[in-house]
Scaffold this motif. Structure first.
Motif, PDB file in Angstrom:
ATOM      1  N   ARG A  69      -6.132  17.751  10.983  1.00 24.69           N
ATOM      2  CA  ARG A  69      -5.324  18.616  11.851  1.00 24.69           C
ATOM      3  C   ARG A  69      -3.968  18.939  11.239  1.00 24.69           C
ATOM      4  N   PHE A  91      -9.581   8.901  -2.652  1.00 17.69           N
ATOM      5  CA  PHE A  91     -10.936   8.556  -2.219  1.00 17.69           C
ATOM      6  C   PHE A  91     -11.936   9.635  -2.614  1.00 17.69           C
ATOM      7  N   ILE A 135      -7.041   6.082   7.580  1.00 15.63           N
ATOM      8  CA  ILE A 135      -6.261   6.812   6.569  1.00 15.63           C
ATOM      9  C   ILE A 135      -4.797   6.407   6.651  1.00 15.63           C
ATOM     10  N   MET A 165      10.161   4.060  10.409  1.00 19.17           N
ATOM     11  CA  MET A 165       9.623   5.348  10.868  1.00 19.17           C
ATOM     12  C   MET A 165      10.466   5.863  12.030  1.00 19.17           C
ATOM     13  N   LEU A 203       3.128  12.129   4.652  1.00 22.12           N
ATOM     14  CA  LEU A 203       2.805  10.976   5.497  1.00 22.12           C
ATOM     15  C   LEU A 203       3.222   9.618   4.918  1.00 22.12           C
ATOM     16  N   PRO A 204       2.909   9.332   3.641  1.00 25.44           N
ATOM     17  CA  PRO A 204       3.332   8.022   3.109  1.00 25.44           C
ATOM     18  C   PRO A 204       4.849   7.868   3.158  1.00 25.44           C
ATOM     19  N   ARG A 256      -0.695  13.248  -2.433  1.00 29.56           N
ATOM     20  CA  ARG A 256      -0.314  12.241  -1.448  1.00 29.56           C
ATOM     21  C   ARG A 256      -0.193  10.858  -2.104  1.00 29.56           C
ATOM     22  N   ARG A 269      12.203  13.842   2.162  1.00 30.22           N
ATOM     23  CA  ARG A 269      10.755  13.814   2.289  1.00 30.22           C
ATOM     24  C   ARG A 269      10.155  15.170   1.922  1.00 30.22           C
ATOM     25  N   GLU A 297       9.384  11.329  14.524  1.00 28.39           N
ATOM     26  CA  GLU A 297       8.062  11.464  13.904  1.00 28.39           C
ATOM     27  C   GLU A 297       6.970  11.017  14.871  1.00 28.39           C
ATOM     28  N   ALA A 309      -4.300   3.032   5.264  1.00 31.31           N
ATOM     29  CA  ALA A 309      -4.490   2.996   3.813  1.00 31.31           C
ATOM     30  C   ALA A 309      -3.244   3.457   3.079  1.00 31.31           C
ATOM     31  N   ILE A 310      -2.488   4.388   3.674  1.00 34.18           N
ATOM     32  CA  ILE A 310      -1.310   4.876   2.962  1.00 34.18           C
ATOM     33  C   ILE A 310      -0.041   4.177   3.429  1.00 34.18           C
ATOM     34  N   GLY A 311      -0.188   3.073   4.171  1.00 32.87           N
ATOM     35  CA  GLY A 311       0.993   2.247   4.414  1.00 32.87           C
ATOM     36  C   GLY A 311       1.475   2.126   5.836  1.00 32.87           C
ATOM     37  N   ALA A 312       0.713   2.654   6.832  1.00 29.50           N
ATOM     38  CA  ALA A 312       1.132   2.473   8.219  1.00 29.50           C
ATOM     39  C   ALA A 312       0.984   1.009   8.588  1.00 29.50           C
ATOM     40  N   ASN A 332       3.350   0.655  13.614  1.00 30.45           N
ATOM     41  CA  ASN A 332       3.377   2.125  13.597  1.00 30.45           C
ATOM     42  C   ASN A 332       2.243   2.691  14.432  1.00 30.45           C
ATOM     43  N   LYS A 369     -11.172   7.064  11.964  1.00 36.59           N
ATOM     44  CA  LYS A 369     -10.991   7.446  10.563  1.00 36.59           C
ATOM     45  C   LYS A 369      -9.520   7.758  10.271  1.00 36.59           C
ATOM     46  N   ARG A 411       0.843  -1.213   0.000  1.00 35.57           N
ATOM     47  CA  ARG A 411       0.000   0.000   0.000  1.00 35.57           C
ATOM     48  C   ARG A 411       0.866   1.246   0.000  1.00 35.57           C
ATOM     49  N   ASN A 412       1.960   1.160   0.756  1.00 34.91           N
ATOM     50  CA  ASN A 412       2.824   2.329   0.886  1.00 34.91           C
ATOM     51  C   ASN A 412       3.610   2.614  -0.391  1.00 34.91           C
ATOM     52  N   ILE A 456       6.821   9.192   5.403  1.00 36.92           N
ATOM     53  CA  ILE A 456       7.186   8.925   6.798  1.00 36.92           C
ATOM     54  C   ILE A 456       7.092   7.435   7.064  1.00 36.92           C
ATOM     55  N   TYR A 457       5.956   6.836   6.649  1.00 34.50           N
ATOM     56  CA  TYR A 457       5.797   5.397   6.885  1.00 34.50           C
ATOM     57  C   TYR A 457       6.741   4.584   6.005  1.00 34.50           C
ATOM     58  N   ASN A 516     -10.308  12.049   2.467  1.00 33.32           N
ATOM     59  CA  ASN A 516      -9.597  11.369   3.550  1.00 33.32           C
ATOM     60  C   ASN A 516      -8.224  11.977   3.852  1.00 33.32           C
ATOM     61  N   LEU A 517      -8.231  13.281   4.139  1.00 32.72           N
ATOM     62  CA  LEU A 517      -6.992  13.931   4.584  1.00 32.72           C
ATOM     63  C   LEU A 517      -7.018  14.013   6.110  1.00 32.72           C
ATOM     64  N   LEU A 518      -5.842  14.135   6.721  1.00 31.68           N
ATOM     65  CA  LEU A 518      -5.792  14.356   8.168  1.00 31.68           C
ATOM     66  C   LEU A 518      -6.139  15.818   8.423  1.00 31.68           C
ATOM     67  N   THR A 563     -14.110  10.896  -0.627  1.00 30.26           N
ATOM     68  CA  THR A 563     -14.212  11.896   0.454  1.00 30.26           C
ATOM     69  C   THR A 563     -12.844  12.418   0.889  1.00 30.26           C
TER      70      THR A 563
END
Ligand SMILES: Nc1ncnc2c1ncn2[C@@H]1O[C@H](COP(=O)(O)OP(=O)(O)O)[C@@H](O)[C@H]1O
Ligand SMILES: [Mg+2]
Lengths: 241, 408
Positions: A100, A92, B318, B1, A109-110, A157, A121, B5, B321-324, B328, B314, A84-85, A112-113, A96-98, A94
């Motif tokens: 905050r 999506f 998210i 990670m 974010l991707p 993203r 980055r 972070e 979905a992006i790979g965590a 993590n 949620k 996935r990463n 970072i993971y 689906n952003l963070l 909707t």
């Protein structure tokens, strides 16, 4: 050349009490590198379920899924997270952003993971933000942006890790038609740059941007065809389809 | 990670819910505060006792009629004991073989010291009648002039050595040695001054005058019990010396074999021991209550973290979905719980140290920084964060990405 994606006899079944719901009942699809595919079908036909399987968010009940020649069906949780990463960029309906975090952090974010160091980055994330035309909004929060801009952030993203495939489940579903067209313009450019794109939509207008349309009904592929007259002849396709 | 972070993500989550975070860490803070506060206060008192309450020197013990610390009953029993007389004390001094010094002293409190010109102190000065060896066994050092000699003792000379408080009050411009003073109505010549001993638990240790024991008994009366102070020849013979002294005293005071001593022995060690015994119960009590309150705070942390996981379903979807990876998400939420606990802990530690040191202020002794307790408190908070953060974090890590994404 082996296809980038090969689905053979993919089934997904949900148990709802005593009843079995077959969201996918035997799907066979092959998708090559740099294809631009639209998946269409009525509501509840299994489009999202199919996208989630392709995106490794969901695992099929049975069937074989090969991505770039590797059998995804047999992977464990951590391996799927890595796919996935690195291999998938998901967009999506909707967004689906963070909420905050600002645009830059959302796009980072991707990475970072993925374990990318801070300096690389920032550079890659800013590059992706530039590509979707939001260079001046990097430090805004999602609630300070319009719907179209939010979807651009989500696309940035999805792009930032240079994935093999971009998956978009009704990316224009929450946008007005003008903004939707703009987003589709962005997908067109990304495709022309060599990306593989699969998107779900139920609007013929939107599907007309793709090179190939897969129609699904009751969890099965009903129709799989090349688009003859692409976007240029949009009026035609809309009337004839 | 990277670790950085995870910390950033945790801090952001904590900041996003400021009021809730503050209320949660308050619970931890109060628990840690009570531990650190009490331990600091006990440490302050301990230091004060070690440095001052007993002014005896090294491997020195003191024998007196009354016990130093005792309950009411033991105290009433002890009052029935015979006085320790000058003759008994002298016999002890003669017979002891393992002692370097044997000092004999008597005390009288509430005296006024004055100059012939009329300048006087408050009527709260202690007067010590001392033999020459009483000066070193009390660990007193002469600053100016000379000490008490055998000659002073034999002739009951009216000579006095004054401690710092008296010197500052009556001779602010110096020149004490050689001057005349009056202790109550009797005249004495000042032959020396003492170095300051500083303050301790009981207040100033410098508010006294030492005179020859014989002179003292002429002025204040012979019917009194005296203290015997013994400095052993070395640490090796300390126990032997203590035993020898007890045996001599028991013999001359005709204590039946098998009966208890009819006198009390104390040393720095025994005093500290008694104090530690006393504070142990305080420590245990406070430790137990703090443990309970930390447990309650821990449950609070868990509760908040569970709410937080539900609220952020949620977000978790998210991230996945992006790979965590599972690890993590687990790391993110445990770290959040730990950081929350640690912030609360640091606040509790700081306030506790300040609060505990108010006792230092009250007794005018130097403040302490109980590093060991501070570290222990910090470690304890971290452990609580882990213990009570694990379950919510585990719940978060095991959410199904699709279901989490669908959560509204
Ligand atoms: N988690 C689930 N539990 C039970 N049934 C589900 C679940 N997810 C999807 N379905 C069912 O699977 C079918 C396909 O759903 P979906 O893939 O979301 O369709 P689409 O995206 O084409 O509208 C629907 O009948 C839906 O009710
Ligand atoms: Mg759908």
């Amino acid at each position: 050349m082996s296809p980038m994606i090969r689905l053979s006899n993919i089934k997904k079944m949900y148990q709802m009490g005593d009843e079995e719901v077959h969201a996918l009942s035997g799907v066979d699809i092959e998708i090559q590198k740099n294809e631009y595919v639209a998946i269409m079908g009525p509501s509840g036909s299994g489009k999202s379920t199919l996208m989630n399987v392709i995106g490794c968010l969901d695992t099929p009940t049975s069937g074989l899924y090969e991505l770039n020649g590797t059998n995804v069906s047999e992977m464990n949780d951590n391996q799927l997270a890595k796919i996935r990463n690195k291999e998938i960029g998901f967009v999506f309906q909707t967004f689906n952003l963070l909420a905050r975090s600002n645009v830059l952090h959302n796009v980072e974010l991707p990475l970072i993971y993925g374990g990318v160091g801070s300096a690389d980055r920032k550079r890659q994330a800013n590059g992706a933000i530039e590509r979707v035309g939001l260079g001046d909004r990097a430090h805004h929060k999602p609630n300070e942006l319009s719907g179209g801009q939010r979807q651009r952030v989500a696309i940035a993203r999805a792009l930032v890790t240079n994935p093999s495939i971009l998956l978009a489940d009704e990316p224009t579903g929450n946008l007005d038609s003008k903004t939707g067209e703009e987003i589709m313009g962005l997908f067109d450019i990304l495709h022309s740059e060599g990306n593989t794109i699969i998107l779900v939509t139920h609007e013929e207008d939107i599907a007309a941007h793709a090179h190939r349309i897969v129609r699904i009904r009751d969890g099965k592929v009903e129709h799989d065809e090349k688009v003859k007259n692409r976007k240029i002849a949009r009026a035609h396709t809309t009337t004839t389809a | 990670m990277e670790f950085k972070e995870i910390i950033t993500i945790s801090l952001n989550a904590i900041k996003a819910n400021k009021l809730r975070s503050v209320l949660t860490l308050l619970g931890i803070g109060v628990g840690v505060f009570s531990i650190i506060g009490v331990m600091t206060a006990v440490r302050v008192l301990q230091n004060s006792i070690e440095s001052g309450l007993s002014n005896l020197g090294t491997h020195t013990f003191q024998i007196q009629k009354m016990p130093m610390m005792a309950g009411r009953d033991a105290w009433m029993q002890a009052r029935k004991r015979k006085d320790i007389t000058y003759a008994q004390a002298q016999t002890v001094a003669e017979r002891l073989t393992t002692a370097e010094h044997v000092g004999i002293e008597g005390w009288n409190g509430g005296n006024t010291i004055s100059l012939l010109s009329g300048e006087k102190t408050n009527p709260n000065v202690g007067v010590a009648g001392e033999t020459p060896e009483g000066i070193p066994t009390n660990n007193w050092t002469i600053k100016e002039g000379r000490s008490i000699t055998n000659n002073d003792l034999i002739h009951s000379y009216p000579v006095a050595i004054i401690a710092r408080d008296i010197e500052t009050k009556l001779f602010p411009r110096g020149g004490a040695v050689g001057s005349q003073i009056k202790i109550n109505s009797q005249r004495y010549s000042v032959i020396g001054t003492f170095e300051s001993k500083g303050a301790s638990l009981g207040g100033s240790s410098d508010n006294f005058v030492a005179v020859p024991l014989t002179t003292f008994m002429e002025q204040f009366g012979k019917q009194r019990s005296l203290n015997i102070m013994v400095k052993a020849k070395g640490a090796e013979v300390y126990d032997e010396c203590l035993e020898e002294t007890r045996m001599i005293l028991r013999t001359i005071r005709k204590v039946d074999p098998g009966a208890e001593d009819d006198f009390s022995v104390f040393s720095n060690d025994s005093l500290i021991g008694t104090f530690n015994e006393f504070t142990l119960y305080i420590k245990l009590g406070v430790g137990f209550i703090s443990f309970i309150s930390l447990l309650a705070a821990g449950v609070g942390i868990m509760n908040i973290m569970l709410v937080s996981v539900t609220e952020r379903t949620k977000e978790i979807g998210i991230r996945k979905a992006i790979g965590a990876r599972r690890s993590n998400i687990l790391g993110q939420f445990i770290t959040e719980a730990i950081v929350l606990c640690q912030i609360g802990g640091i606040v509790g530690i700081l306030v506790g140290i300040v609060g505990g040191n108010l006792t230092a202020l009250a007794f005018s002794v130097p403040p302490v920084f109980p590093l060991d307790w501070a570290l222990l408190g910090f470690a304890l908070c971290s452990v609580i964060g882990v213990v009570f953060g694990v379950y919510p974090a585990w719940k978060a890590a095991n959410l199904d990405p699709i279901e989490a994404l669908r959560y509204e």
